[in-house]
Motif scaffolding. Structure first.
Motif, short mmCIF file in Angstrom:
data_model
loop_
_atom_site.label_atom_id
_atom_site.label_comp_id
_atom_site.label_asym_id
_atom_site.label_seq_id
_atom_site.Cartn_x
_atom_site.Cartn_y
_atom_site.Cartn_z
N SER A 18 0.82 -1.21 0.00
CA SER A 18 0.00 0.00 0.00
C SER A 18 0.85 1.26 0.00
O SER A 18 0.41 2.31 -0.47
N MET A 19 2.09 1.18 0.52
CA MET A 19 2.98 2.34 0.52
C MET A 19 3.74 2.50 -0.80
O MET A 19 4.39 3.52 -1.02
N LEU A 20 3.64 1.52 -1.69
CA LEU A 20 4.42 1.53 -2.92
C LEU A 20 4.14 2.74 -3.82
O LEU A 20 5.09 3.36 -4.31
N PRO A 21 2.88 3.15 -4.06
CA PRO A 21 2.68 4.34 -4.90
C PRO A 21 3.28 5.61 -4.30
O PRO A 21 3.89 6.41 -5.01
N LEU A 22 3.15 5.77 -2.99
CA LEU A 22 3.74 6.93 -2.33
C LEU A 22 5.26 6.87 -2.39
O LEU A 22 5.92 7.89 -2.63
N LEU A 24 7.13 5.35 -4.70
CA LEU A 24 7.57 5.62 -6.07
C LEU A 24 7.47 7.11 -6.40
O LEU A 24 8.36 7.66 -7.07
N THR A 25 6.43 7.76 -5.94
CA THR A 25 6.30 9.21 -6.16
C THR A 25 7.39 9.96 -5.43
O THR A 25 8.00 10.88 -5.98
N SER A 30 12.54 12.96 -5.45
CA SER A 30 13.79 13.15 -4.72
C SER A 30 15.01 12.68 -5.49
O SER A 30 16.13 13.07 -5.15
N GLY A 31 14.85 11.83 -6.48
CA GLY A 31 15.95 11.42 -7.34
C GLY A 31 16.93 10.48 -6.67
O GLY A 31 16.58 9.66 -5.83
N ALA A 32 18.20 10.65 -7.06
CA ALA A 32 19.25 9.76 -6.57
C ALA A 32 19.48 9.95 -5.07
O ALA A 32 19.82 8.99 -4.37
N ASN A 33 19.29 11.17 -4.57
CA ASN A 33 19.45 11.41 -3.14
C ASN A 33 18.44 10.60 -2.34
O ASN A 33 18.77 10.02 -1.30
N GLY A 34 17.21 10.55 -2.80
CA GLY A 34 16.19 9.77 -2.11
C GLY A 34 16.45 8.28 -2.19
O GLY A 34 16.22 7.55 -1.22
N PHE A 35 16.96 7.82 -3.33
CA PHE A 35 17.26 6.41 -3.47
C PHE A 35 18.40 6.00 -2.54
O PHE A 35 18.34 4.95 -1.88
N GLY A 36 19.42 6.84 -2.44
CA GLY A 36 20.53 6.56 -1.52
C GLY A 36 20.07 6.57 -0.07
O GLY A 36 20.49 5.75 0.74
N ALA A 72 12.72 6.86 5.90
CA ALA A 72 13.35 7.52 4.74
C ALA A 72 12.48 8.64 4.18
O ALA A 72 12.99 9.70 3.82
N MET A 73 11.18 8.41 4.15
CA MET A 73 10.29 9.43 3.58
C MET A 73 9.96 10.54 4.57
O MET A 73 9.75 11.68 4.16
N LEU A 74 9.90 10.25 5.85
CA LEU A 74 9.41 11.22 6.83
C LEU A 74 10.51 12.01 7.54
O LEU A 74 10.21 13.06 8.11
N ALA A 75 11.73 11.52 7.54
CA ALA A 75 12.81 12.24 8.23
C ALA A 75 13.17 13.50 7.44
O ALA A 75 13.11 13.51 6.21
N PRO A 76 13.54 14.57 8.12
CA PRO A 76 13.92 15.80 7.42
C PRO A 76 15.12 15.57 6.49
O PRO A 76 16.02 14.79 6.79
N GLN A 77 15.12 16.27 5.37
CA GLN A 77 16.17 16.08 4.37
C GLN A 77 17.51 16.65 4.80
O GLN A 77 18.54 16.25 4.27
N ASP A 78 17.53 17.58 5.74
CA ASP A 78 18.79 18.21 6.12
C ASP A 78 19.51 17.50 7.27
O ASP A 78 20.49 18.01 7.79
N LEU A 79 19.08 16.30 7.65
CA LEU A 79 19.79 15.53 8.67
C LEU A 79 21.07 14.96 8.08
O LEU A 79 21.08 14.47 6.95
#
Length: 101
Positions: A18-22, A24-25, A30-36, A72-79
């Protein structure tokens, strides 16, 4: 004794599905940064689940992947990585593995 259809693993797999569509979006924007970041959280959460799985002699579980995707999705990006490791470790060990929440 028969096991039912709705065990812990089935619920974890359905939640991941159920989390898969969210997910993938989120990865698309977020690109490569999000994948890493996703791979990093999967590894850290997986290590803690492996340690507790071996200590308790339990079978592997998909709940670690579910926790890692959410972090990964909910933590702030600047950590930075140190803060992310401490947050994943404390959250996974104390909230999920020790107290079962």
């Amino acid at each position: 004794m028969r096991r039912g259809f709705w065990d812990r693993e089935m619920v974890a797999l359905l939640l991941l599905l159920s989390m898969l569509p969210l997910l993938l979006t989120w990865l698309w924007f977020s690109g490569a940064n999000g994948f890493g970041r996703l791979i990093f959280t999967l590894v850290i959460s997986g290590l803690w689940h492996l340690i507790f799985m071996l200590a308790r002699a339990q079978p592997p579980s998909f709940t670690g992947a579910l926790t890692a995707v959410a972090i990964a999705m909910l933590a702030p990006q600047d950590l930075n990585f140190t803060q992310l490791i401490l947050g994943i470790s404390f959250g996974t060990v104390m909230a999920e593995l020790v107290f079962g929440g």
